[in-house]
Motif scaffolding. Sequence first.
Motif, PDB file in Angstrom:
ATOM      1  N   LEU A 157       0.754  -1.153  -0.035  1.00 21.72           N
ATOM      2  CA  LEU A 157       0.236   0.131   0.161  1.00 21.72           C
ATOM      3  C   LEU A 157       0.691   1.358  -0.019  1.00 21.72           C
ATOM      4  O   LEU A 157       1.899   1.434   0.697  1.00 21.72           O
ATOM      5  CB  LEU A 157      -0.836   0.043   1.295  1.00 21.72           C
ATOM      6  N   GLU A 158       0.381   2.421  -0.562  1.00 25.70           N
ATOM      7  CA  GLU A 158       0.981   3.556  -0.677  1.00 25.70           C
ATOM      8  C   GLU A 158       0.323   4.661   0.298  1.00 25.70           C
ATOM      9  O   GLU A 158      -0.855   4.448   0.307  1.00 25.70           O
ATOM     10  CB  GLU A 158       1.049   4.129  -2.105  1.00 25.70           C
ATOM     11  N   LEU A 159       0.812   5.136   1.327  1.00 29.48           N
ATOM     12  CA  LEU A 159       0.361   6.021   2.059  1.00 29.48           C
ATOM     13  C   LEU A 159       0.043   7.363   1.703  1.00 29.48           C
ATOM     14  O   LEU A 159       1.117   8.086   1.575  1.00 29.48           O
ATOM     15  CB  LEU A 159       0.969   5.761   3.698  1.00 29.48           C
ATOM     16  N   ASP A 160      -1.197   7.602   1.548  1.00 25.34           N
ATOM     17  CA  ASP A 160      -1.420   9.188   1.141  1.00 25.34           C
ATOM     18  C   ASP A 160      -1.641   9.933   2.425  1.00 25.34           C
ATOM     19  O   ASP A 160      -2.627   9.753   2.994  1.00 25.34           O
ATOM     20  CB  ASP A 160      -2.767   9.159   0.064  1.00 25.34           C
ATOM     21  N   LYS A 199     -10.367  12.976   7.906  1.00 26.34           N
ATOM     22  CA  LYS A 199     -10.031  12.007   6.945  1.00 26.34           C
ATOM     23  C   LYS A 199      -8.736  11.125   7.271  1.00 26.34           C
ATOM     24  O   LYS A 199      -8.743  10.076   6.834  1.00 26.34           O
ATOM     25  CB  LYS A 199      -9.839  13.049   5.779  1.00 26.34           C
ATOM     26  N   GLY A 200      -7.777  11.854   7.581  1.00 24.96           N
ATOM     27  CA  GLY A 200      -6.508  11.213   8.143  1.00 24.96           C
ATOM     28  C   GLY A 200      -5.559  10.501   6.706  1.00 24.96           C
ATOM     29  O   GLY A 200      -5.833  11.093   5.809  1.00 24.96           O
ATOM     30  N   ILE A 201      -4.873   9.411   7.100  1.00 26.12           N
ATOM     31  CA  ILE A 201      -4.147   8.971   6.075  1.00 26.12           C
ATOM     32  C   ILE A 201      -4.833   7.680   5.373  1.00 26.12           C
ATOM     33  O   ILE A 201      -5.619   7.150   5.921  1.00 26.12           O
ATOM     34  CB  ILE A 201      -2.833   8.221   6.717  1.00 26.12           C
ATOM     35  N   ASP A 202      -4.827   8.148   3.960  1.00 29.29           N
ATOM     36  CA  ASP A 202      -5.443   6.899   2.916  1.00 29.29           C
ATOM     37  C   ASP A 202      -4.291   5.881   2.783  1.00 29.29           C
ATOM     38  O   ASP A 202      -3.433   6.423   2.275  1.00 29.29           O
ATOM     39  CB  ASP A 202      -5.942   7.574   1.986  1.00 29.29           C
ATOM     40  N   SER A 203      -4.860   4.683   2.653  1.00 22.94           N
ATOM     41  CA  SER A 203      -4.002   3.578   2.299  1.00 22.94           C
ATOM     42  C   SER A 203      -4.519   3.315   0.624  1.00 22.94           C
ATOM     43  O   SER A 203      -5.584   2.838   0.349  1.00 22.94           O
ATOM     44  CB  SER A 203      -4.096   2.285   2.915  1.00 22.94           C
ATOM     45  N   ILE A 204      -3.545   3.469  -0.280  1.00 22.06           N
ATOM     46  CA  ILE A 204      -3.958   3.140  -1.618  1.00 22.06           C
ATOM     47  C   ILE A 204      -3.127   2.075  -2.253  1.00 22.06           C
ATOM     48  O   ILE A 204      -1.767   1.961  -2.022  1.00 22.06           O
ATOM     49  CB  ILE A 204      -3.642   4.412  -2.761  1.00 22.06           C
ATOM     50  N   PRO A 205      -3.909   0.853  -2.571  1.00 23.03           N
ATOM     51  CA  PRO A 205      -3.088  -0.378  -2.999  1.00 23.03           C
ATOM     52  C   PRO A 205      -2.122   0.013  -4.222  1.00 23.03           C
ATOM     53  O   PRO A 205      -2.527   0.753  -5.020  1.00 23.03           O
ATOM     54  CB  PRO A 205      -4.312  -1.180  -3.619  1.00 23.03           C
ATOM     55  N   VAL A 206      -0.877  -0.822  -4.388  1.00 22.81           N
ATOM     56  CA  VAL A 206       0.094  -0.483  -5.381  1.00 22.81           C
ATOM     57  C   VAL A 206      -0.228  -1.832  -6.282  1.00 22.81           C
ATOM     58  O   VAL A 206       0.254  -2.775  -6.161  1.00 22.81           O
ATOM     59  CB  VAL A 206       1.328  -0.377  -5.005  1.00 22.81           C
ATOM     60  N   PRO A 207      -0.828  -1.613  -7.663  1.00 22.38           N
ATOM     61  CA  PRO A 207      -1.103  -2.723  -8.502  1.00 22.38           C
ATOM     62  C   PRO A 207       0.281  -2.764  -9.583  1.00 22.38           C
ATOM     63  O   PRO A 207       1.049  -1.811  -9.535  1.00 22.38           O
ATOM     64  CB  PRO A 207      -2.069  -2.419  -9.373  1.00 22.38           C
ATOM     65  N   ASN A 208       0.318  -4.022  -9.953  1.00 24.78           N
ATOM     66  CA  ASN A 208       1.582  -4.185 -10.987  1.00 24.78           C
ATOM     67  C   ASN A 208       2.717  -3.976 -10.391  1.00 24.78           C
ATOM     68  O   ASN A 208       3.695  -3.678 -11.316  1.00 24.78           O
ATOM     69  CB  ASN A 208       1.338  -3.412 -12.245  1.00 24.78           C
ATOM     70  N   LEU A 209       3.142  -4.362  -9.180  1.00 28.64           N
ATOM     71  CA  LEU A 209       4.261  -3.851  -8.499  1.00 28.64           C
ATOM     72  C   LEU A 209       5.183  -5.554  -8.445  1.00 28.64           C
ATOM     73  O   LEU A 209       4.920  -6.459  -8.196  1.00 28.64           O
ATOM     74  CB  LEU A 209       4.248  -3.485  -7.016  1.00 28.64           C
ATOM     75  N   ASP A 210       6.423  -5.257  -9.108  1.00 32.30           N
ATOM     76  CA  ASP A 210       7.392  -6.549  -9.164  1.00 32.30           C
ATOM     77  C   ASP A 210       8.010  -6.594  -8.021  1.00 32.30           C
ATOM     78  O   ASP A 210       8.596  -5.534  -7.239  1.00 32.30           O
ATOM     79  CB  ASP A 210       8.283  -6.135 -10.258  1.00 32.30           C
ATOM     80  N   ILE A 211       7.808  -7.892  -7.415  1.00 37.45           N
ATOM     81  CA  ILE A 211       8.426  -8.112  -5.953  1.00 37.45           C
ATOM     82  C   ILE A 211       9.251  -9.324  -6.075  1.00 37.45           C
ATOM     83  O   ILE A 211       8.882 -10.465  -6.815  1.00 37.45           O
ATOM     84  CB  ILE A 211       7.470  -8.334  -5.036  1.00 37.45           C
ATOM     85  N   ALA A 212      10.655  -9.345  -5.681  1.00 36.36           N
ATOM     86  CA  ALA A 212      11.323 -10.345  -5.679  1.00 36.36           C
ATOM     87  C   ALA A 212      11.555 -10.825  -4.204  1.00 36.36           C
ATOM     88  O   ALA A 212      11.609 -10.077  -3.321  1.00 36.36           O
ATOM     89  CB  ALA A 212      12.644 -10.032  -6.209  1.00 36.36           C
ATOM     90  N   VAL A 213      11.454 -12.113  -4.027  1.00 33.52           N
ATOM     91  CA  VAL A 213      11.359 -12.832  -2.633  1.00 33.52           C
ATOM     92  C   VAL A 213      12.849 -13.666  -2.772  1.00 33.52           C
ATOM     93  O   VAL A 213      13.194 -14.450  -3.665  1.00 33.52           O
ATOM     94  CB  VAL A 213      10.544 -13.868  -2.455  1.00 33.52           C
TER      95      VAL A 213
END
Length: 147
Positions: A60-63, A72-86
């Motif tokens: 999530l990106e925190l706006d 209103k506070g802080i908004d949590s915006i999902p981050v789609p199409n993010l490449d993650i390596a484990v």
Amino acid sequence: MKKSFNIYLVLAAFATIAFTQSCVEAEDLVTPNVAAPVLVLLEGTSFDAESPVTVGSKFLELDKTNILDHTKGIDSIPVPNLDIAVFINNTDEIAKLITDTSGSAELIISWADLGLAEAKSGNQVRLEFTGTYKNVAFRKYHTVRVN
């Protein structure tokens, strides 16, 4: 009396110089910290030896635009199409994930693929989820254990 006062004054001056020098040297050792560009939420820690390891992740990106407005506070915006390596052991890449439209990705892997040919109760493996968002690299560690 005047000599002892001068000695104390000289000692105080040396102590100040030594303290200043130690502070300057310590600054060279400081590593700059950068805030993570995303909030990483990981779920799933204990698994049976016979079952696969399943770790759910959400990015999530925190706006913080409205951080000072308590309605209103802080908004949590999902981050789609993010490449993650484990990774395991800091260098062994075991999986590549891509987040869906809700910012979620799921790692499903066997204990053998995590380096445990014979998973026994109490064994654990440290996973490292890494990626880059808005040109800022991030990493999050997560430990999984055999029940």
